[in-house]
Design an enzyme around this catalytic site. Sequence first.
Site, PDB file in Angstrom:
ATOM      1  N   LYS A 164       0.908  -1.229   0.018  1.00  9.51           N
ATOM      2  CA  LYS A 164       0.068  -0.100  -0.058  1.00  9.51           C
ATOM      3  C   LYS A 164       0.931   1.256  -0.103  1.00  9.51           C
ATOM      4  O   LYS A 164       1.822   1.060   0.071  1.00  9.51           O
ATOM      5  CB  LYS A 164      -1.010  -0.166   1.021  1.00  9.51           C
TER       6      LYS A 164
HETATM    7  C1  LIG Z   1      -9.345  -3.762  -0.725  1.00 11.92           C
HETATM    8  C2  LIG Z   1      -8.401  -4.268   0.474  1.00 11.92           C
HETATM    9  N1  LIG Z   1      -9.059  -4.471   1.618  1.00 11.92           N
HETATM   10  C3  LIG Z   1      -8.474  -4.794   2.531  1.00 11.92           C
HETATM   11  C4  LIG Z   1      -7.314  -5.363   2.655  1.00 11.92           C
HETATM   12  C5  LIG Z   1      -6.590  -6.062   3.866  1.00 11.92           C
HETATM   13  O1  LIG Z   1      -5.530  -5.232   4.326  1.00 11.92           O
HETATM   14  P1  LIG Z   1      -4.445  -5.723   5.255  1.00 11.92           P
HETATM   15  O2  LIG Z   1      -3.543  -6.568   4.479  1.00 11.92           O
HETATM   16  O3  LIG Z   1      -3.866  -4.516   5.872  1.00 11.92           O
HETATM   17  O4  LIG Z   1      -5.268  -6.685   6.368  1.00 11.92           O
HETATM   18  C6  LIG Z   1      -6.629  -4.985   1.137  1.00 11.92           C
HETATM   19  C7  LIG Z   1      -5.282  -5.817   1.330  1.00 11.92           C
HETATM   20  O5  LIG Z   1      -4.755  -6.172   0.200  1.00 11.92           O
HETATM   21  C8  LIG Z   1      -7.205  -4.904   0.340  1.00 11.92           C
HETATM   22  O6  LIG Z   1      -6.334  -4.626  -1.012  1.00 11.92           O
END
Ligand SMILES: Cc1ncc(COP(=O)(O)O)c(C=O)c1O
Length: 213
Positions: free
Chosen positions: A195
Amino acid sequence: MTKHTIPYGRQAILQDDIDAVIETLQADFLTQGPKVAEFEEKFAAYIGSKYAVAVNNATSGLHIAVLALGLQEGERVITTPITFAASANCVRYAGGEVWFADIDKDTYLLSLESTRKLIESKPKGFFKGIIPVDFAGLPVNLEGFAKLAKEHDLWIVEDACHAPGGYFIDSKNKKQKCGNGNYADIGIFSFHPVKHIACGEGGMGNNQFRSYL
Ligand SMILES: Cc1ncc(COP(=O)(O)O)c(C=O)c1O
């Protein structure tokens, strides 16, 4: 890695990042210390939300968000089929049922029209919430979703994991940053290394309870 390889993700760690980590490692608190509060305050100010709460990752953030909004076992929530699994899994973690509305053929984002059709094909109270996703950083224009949600007494969790800094312009010609909570109940961000901001793992939940409605 050859020069033609496209990496899944690559974080940029600069010397001041390393210095900040060392400073924290040598300080009194390794968890819930002053750096967490500082990050929450600065992130909320950047996004333009009243509140921000740091969590271990956005998967937890989404899970806590639906729990905070009172999702109960068997209750139904609509999201997009084009997203990372966590946008839908958070509903399953709470024992809820995931329903997919279609995406818009031009933006690939959750279609307002398809969501409206799905909601209106069922009796009132059938769905509890909607989770639109700012997929690949393209902001969902949440104004229409917020109106729809208000009409049907639904909550909105904006999965803004891909979109810190993204924005749409609303009908009052105001810039609305993704996840600012003006047209959603809670906005969720991720700080996973692929990210925009990398914390190793990390997430943030922002809200100000649909202040524009
Ligand atoms: C659209 C979306 N939502 C939620 C997440 C979950 O994030 P995390 O890896 O911080 O749990 C991601 C991670 O790739 C994502 O792309």
